[in-house]
Design an enzyme around this catalytic site. Structure first.
Site, PDB file in Angstrom:
ATOM      1  N   HIS A   1      11.440   1.671   2.863  1.00  0.00           N
ATOM      2  CA  HIS A   1      11.092   0.244   2.955  1.00  0.00           C
ATOM      3  C   HIS A   1      11.964  -0.438   4.003  1.00  0.00           C
ATOM      4  O   HIS A   1      11.879  -1.648   4.186  1.00  0.00           O
ATOM      5  CB  HIS A   1      11.344  -0.451   1.608  1.00  0.00           C
ATOM      6  CG  HIS A   1      10.261  -0.263   0.588  1.00  0.00           C
ATOM      7  ND1 HIS A   1       8.919  -0.422   0.861  1.00  0.00           N
ATOM      8  CD2 HIS A   1      10.320   0.033  -0.739  1.00  0.00           C
ATOM      9  CE1 HIS A   1       8.217  -0.222  -0.241  1.00  0.00           C
ATOM     10  NE2 HIS A   1       9.032   0.060  -1.224  1.00  0.00           N
TER      11      HIS A   1
ATOM     12  N   GLY B   1       0.810  -1.222   0.000  1.00  0.00           N
ATOM     13  CA  GLY B   1       0.000   0.000   0.000  1.00  0.00           C
ATOM     14  C   GLY B   1       0.841   1.268   0.000  1.00  0.00           C
ATOM     15  O   GLY B   1       0.330   2.363   0.294  1.00  0.00           O
ATOM     16  N   THR B   2       2.110   1.139  -0.361  1.00  0.00           N
ATOM     17  CA  THR B   2       3.024   2.288  -0.372  1.00  0.00           C
ATOM     18  C   THR B   2       2.488   3.443  -1.231  1.00  0.00           C
ATOM     19  O   THR B   2       2.423   4.594  -0.771  1.00  0.00           O
ATOM     20  CB  THR B   2       4.396   1.863  -0.963  1.00  0.00           C
ATOM     21  OG1 THR B   2       4.808   0.637  -0.374  1.00  0.00           O
ATOM     22  CG2 THR B   2       5.442   2.929  -0.765  1.00  0.00           C
ATOM     23  N   THR B   3       2.132   3.135  -2.466  1.00  0.00           N
ATOM     24  CA  THR B   3       1.725   4.179  -3.416  1.00  0.00           C
ATOM     25  C   THR B   3       0.478   4.907  -2.909  1.00  0.00           C
ATOM     26  O   THR B   3       0.374   6.140  -3.005  1.00  0.00           O
ATOM     27  CB  THR B   3       1.445   3.546  -4.804  1.00  0.00           C
ATOM     28  OG1 THR B   3       2.549   2.695  -5.133  1.00  0.00           O
ATOM     29  CG2 THR B   3       1.267   4.589  -5.876  1.00  0.00           C
TER      30      THR B   3
ATOM     31  N   ARG C   1      -0.219  -5.046   4.734  1.00  0.00           N
ATOM     32  CA  ARG C   1      -1.266  -5.713   3.961  1.00  0.00           C
ATOM     33  C   ARG C   1      -1.160  -7.202   4.267  1.00  0.00           C
ATOM     34  O   ARG C   1      -0.073  -7.682   4.621  1.00  0.00           O
ATOM     35  CB  ARG C   1      -0.976  -5.466   2.475  1.00  0.00           C
ATOM     36  CG  ARG C   1      -2.048  -5.911   1.524  1.00  0.00           C
ATOM     37  CD  ARG C   1      -1.616  -5.566   0.096  1.00  0.00           C
ATOM     38  NE  ARG C   1      -2.732  -5.672  -0.814  1.00  0.00           N
ATOM     39  CZ  ARG C   1      -2.664  -5.493  -2.120  1.00  0.00           C
ATOM     40  NH1 ARG C   1      -1.497  -5.170  -2.685  1.00  0.00           N
ATOM     41  NH2 ARG C   1      -3.725  -5.604  -2.879  1.00  0.00           N
TER      42      ARG C   1
HETATM   43  P1  PAP Z   1       5.565  -0.363  -3.727  1.00  0.00           P
HETATM   44  O1  PAP Z   1       5.791  -0.803  -2.321  1.00  0.00           O
HETATM   45  O2  PAP Z   1       6.481  -1.050  -4.706  1.00  0.00           O
HETATM   46  O3  PAP Z   1       5.556   1.105  -3.916  1.00  0.00           O
HETATM   47  P2  PAP Z   1       2.727  -0.649  -3.420  1.00  0.00           P
HETATM   48  O4  PAP Z   1       2.173   0.656  -3.818  1.00  0.00           O
HETATM   49  O5  PAP Z   1       2.823  -0.954  -1.979  1.00  0.00           O
HETATM   50  O6  PAP Z   1       4.130  -0.892  -4.138  1.00  0.00           O
HETATM   51  O7  PAP Z   1       1.870  -1.820  -4.018  1.00  0.00           O
HETATM   52  C1  PAP Z   1       1.125  -1.751  -5.178  1.00  0.00           C
HETATM   53  C2  PAP Z   1      -0.229  -2.327  -4.840  1.00  0.00           C
HETATM   54  O8  PAP Z   1      -1.046  -1.284  -4.305  1.00  0.00           O
HETATM   55  C3  PAP Z   1      -0.926  -2.849  -6.078  1.00  0.00           C
HETATM   56  O9  PAP Z   1      -1.772  -3.881  -5.607  1.00  0.00           O
HETATM   57  P3  PAP Z   1      -2.309  -5.048  -6.548  1.00  0.00           P
HETATM   58  O10 PAP Z   1      -1.119  -5.622  -7.271  1.00  0.00           O
HETATM   59  O11 PAP Z   1      -2.924  -6.052  -5.631  1.00  0.00           O
HETATM   60  O12 PAP Z   1      -3.305  -4.454  -7.451  1.00  0.00           O
HETATM   61  C4  PAP Z   1      -1.695  -1.612  -6.514  1.00  0.00           C
HETATM   62  O13 PAP Z   1      -2.757  -1.885  -7.379  1.00  0.00           O
HETATM   63  C5  PAP Z   1      -2.159  -1.092  -5.177  1.00  0.00           C
HETATM   64  N1  PAP Z   1      -2.504   0.331  -5.199  1.00  0.00           N
HETATM   65  C6  PAP Z   1      -1.834   1.356  -5.790  1.00  0.00           C
HETATM   66  N2  PAP Z   1      -2.470   2.513  -5.606  1.00  0.00           N
HETATM   67  C7  PAP Z   1      -3.569   2.242  -4.876  1.00  0.00           C
HETATM   68  C8  PAP Z   1      -4.653   3.039  -4.373  1.00  0.00           C
HETATM   69  N3  PAP Z   1      -4.729   4.328  -4.606  1.00  0.00           N
HETATM   70  N4  PAP Z   1      -5.626   2.391  -3.684  1.00  0.00           N
HETATM   71  C9  PAP Z   1      -5.583   1.072  -3.438  1.00  0.00           C
HETATM   72  N5  PAP Z   1      -4.592   0.265  -3.890  1.00  0.00           N
HETATM   73  C10 PAP Z   1      -3.603   0.847  -4.599  1.00  0.00           C
END
Ligand code: PAP
Length: 335
Positions: free
Chosen positions: A146, A76-78, A169
């Site tokens: 991270h 859920g970073t983004t 998560r």
């Molecule tokens: P990172 O740690 O590499 O930055 P991160 O953002 O934690 O990645 O993970 C991406 C996940 O968050 C993706 O999940 P999924 O593969 O199960 O689909 C992505 O779709 C989801 N994600 C990104 N932005 C949002 C948002 N605004 N709301 C909910 N989920 C999101």
């Protein structure tokens, strides 16, 4: 994986990093990526070098406040970056009753990927420049990491002016998200990486910033000890009740939102349905070469793991989750 491989595996070749790497346990991940075990977690060589630079040079003394967002990858970073930067951009309501979105100020998410608004210290800020000048960033500064809690700087842990927000998560969806994400960086010739092998690595903790449970428990324990210092948010709770979670986050960040209407606006503007369709997030490469901006937005649901797990995978991760979290008070409702 082209550029990702170069970026992950390379270092400055300085005597210090070369000597350190030669002494650490090493593993191959996804065929061509090197991982090294340092202080209980796995790192790409480049990221280990920038982590050391961060630990030597990060200085929080000149600012009145810092917020550090923290997460294991794909938890859920983004989303958290979008929410926190959006909330920090709110201004105080004229009558003093909380914070509101200033519609005269351009929406920061229209022109910037969330990863550009809040940079990851060891993956971006200290990666290409070991002594970046962060003093010009207005306070309160917003960063992301991270890194595990155990390797955060004592100055961050001990400062009363620095707060941490950790997002977690459930491990099943985290693993599936990581598997898709890493596949998105592969060439058509490389094809899809076998899920069984990726799963084996994940369960053994061998992946970038793994093991999962050590990472999570480090922040969890600290959030129990010092709830005013470390806020712990579950991705699943944000999905179930985004309004409530956004309210809590805004208050923790010192920007309580003025009304439910403002909360709803923040929730929508940071939602995956909106962000994945913005031009700025659809095209081009992220701050990490080899990874597209769009690969950070996939489906963003709870329970996608069920579309991929065999019953053996489900049982194995269930058992690992149970034994790892036993006695901690933390649990995941894995739906
Ligand atoms: P990172 O740690 O590499 O930055 P991160 O953002 O934690 O990645 O993970 C991406 C996940 O968050 C993706 O999940 P999924 O593969 O199960 O689909 C992505 O779709 C989801 N994600 C990104 N932005 C949002 C948002 N605004 N709301 C909910 N989920 C999101």
């Amino acid at each position: 994986m082209g550029d990702l491989k170069t970026l992950a595996n390379s270092t400055s070749n300085s005597p210090e990093i070369t000597s350190l790497l030669s002494q650490l346990p090493r593993a191959k991940w996804w065929e061509e990526l090197d991982l090294y075990l340092w202080e209980g977690a796995w790192y790409f060589p480049s990221v280990l070098e920038s982590t050391l630079a961060f630990r030597s040079h990060f200085d929080s003394s000149g600012t009145t406040a810092d917020f550090i967002l923290a997460s294991n990858p794909k938890t859920g970073t983004t989303w958290l970056k979008a929410l926190a930067s959006y909330i920090m951009n709110c201004t105080r309501n004229n009558d003093g009753g909380g914070y509101v979105i200033d519609e005269n100020v351009e929406d920061p998410l229209l022109k910037n990927h969330p990863h550009e608004l809040v940079k990851t210290l060891e993956c971006v800020t200290y990666l290409k420049n070991q002594t970046p000048d962060l003093s010009a960033i207005p306070s309160p500064r917003l960063f992301h990491t991270h890194l595990g809690y155990n390797v955060l700087l004592e100055s961050i842990k001990n400062s009363t002016d620095c707060k941490i927000v950790y997002v977690v998560r459930n491990p099943n969806d985290t693993f599936i998200s990581l598997w898709h994400f890493m596949n998105s960086a592969r060439t058509p010739e490389q094809g899809i990486f076998p899920i069984e092998e990726a799963f084996e690595n994940f369960c053994n903790g061998v992946y970038i910033f793994g093991p999962f449970f050590d990472h999570v428990l480090g922040y969890w324990k600290e959030s129990l000890n010092r709830p005013n210092k470390v806020m712990f948010i579950k991705y699943e709770e944000m999905k179930k009740n985004p309004r409530e979670q956004v309210k809590k986050l805004a208050s923790f960040l010192g920007r309580p939102l003025a009304s439910d209407e403002e909360v709803d606006k923040v929730v929508w503007r940071c939602s995956i349905d909106r962000l994945k369709n913005l031009e700025v997030n659809k095209y081009g490469m992220s701050l990490w070469d080899g990874l597209s901006k769009s690969s950070f937005f996939r489906i963003g649901t709870v329970g996608d793991w069920k579309n991929y797990f065999t019953s053996e995978m489900k049982e194995r991760l269930e058992e690992l989750t149970r034994s790892s979290l036993e006695g901690s008070g933390l649990n995941f409702e894995i739906l």
